[in-house]
Enzyme design. Sequence first.
Site, short mmCIF file in Angstrom:
data_model
loop_
_atom_site.label_atom_id
_atom_site.label_comp_id
_atom_site.label_asym_id
_atom_site.label_seq_id
_atom_site.Cartn_x
_atom_site.Cartn_y
_atom_site.Cartn_z
N CYS A 33 0.50 3.83 2.19
CA CYS A 33 1.34 4.10 3.33
C CYS A 33 2.07 3.52 4.11
O CYS A 33 2.80 4.07 3.81
CB CYS A 33 0.50 4.45 4.03
SG CYS A 33 0.06 2.91 4.44
N CYS A 91 0.98 -1.13 -0.31
CA CYS A 91 0.26 0.06 -0.23
C CYS A 91 1.30 0.94 -0.26
O CYS A 91 2.10 1.08 0.75
CB CYS A 91 -0.98 0.05 1.02
SG CYS A 91 -0.30 0.43 2.61
#
Length: 136
Positions: free
Chosen positions: A48, A46
């Site tokens: 993040c 992902c």
Amino acid sequence: MYPEELVKPMRADLANFGFEELHTVDAVEAAIKKEGTTLVVVNSVCGCAAANARPAAKMSLENDKRPTNAVTVFAGVDKDAVNAARAHMAPFPPSSPCIALFKDGELVHMLERHHIEGRPADMIAENLTDAYNSFC
């Protein structure tokens, strides 16, 4: 499972910085039970993880006090290893990315995805270095 060619650079981001990659349950158990402190990063594909978690984990190790060991498992790839790491992170629910600090096999600090997502890497690194200053 994600294709290896997709995750290879994401794995390398931490491995090239000195994080030991753990691929098996036995490796996770041995790492967490080591004497001293062990930082465990549950890595992921992902955004993040790329923008926040991995940079923060690396920045945090520039502190004078730092964990004895730094290891990583990859969510969506090393399923059994990730599950073994997460079992030691209870009562926190599974999330990725996440970062945990263990001392002599006991969980002493935890950053869940909601502590990582949307926060700058330097803020996350500061949180980790505060933990290192207390436990390392």
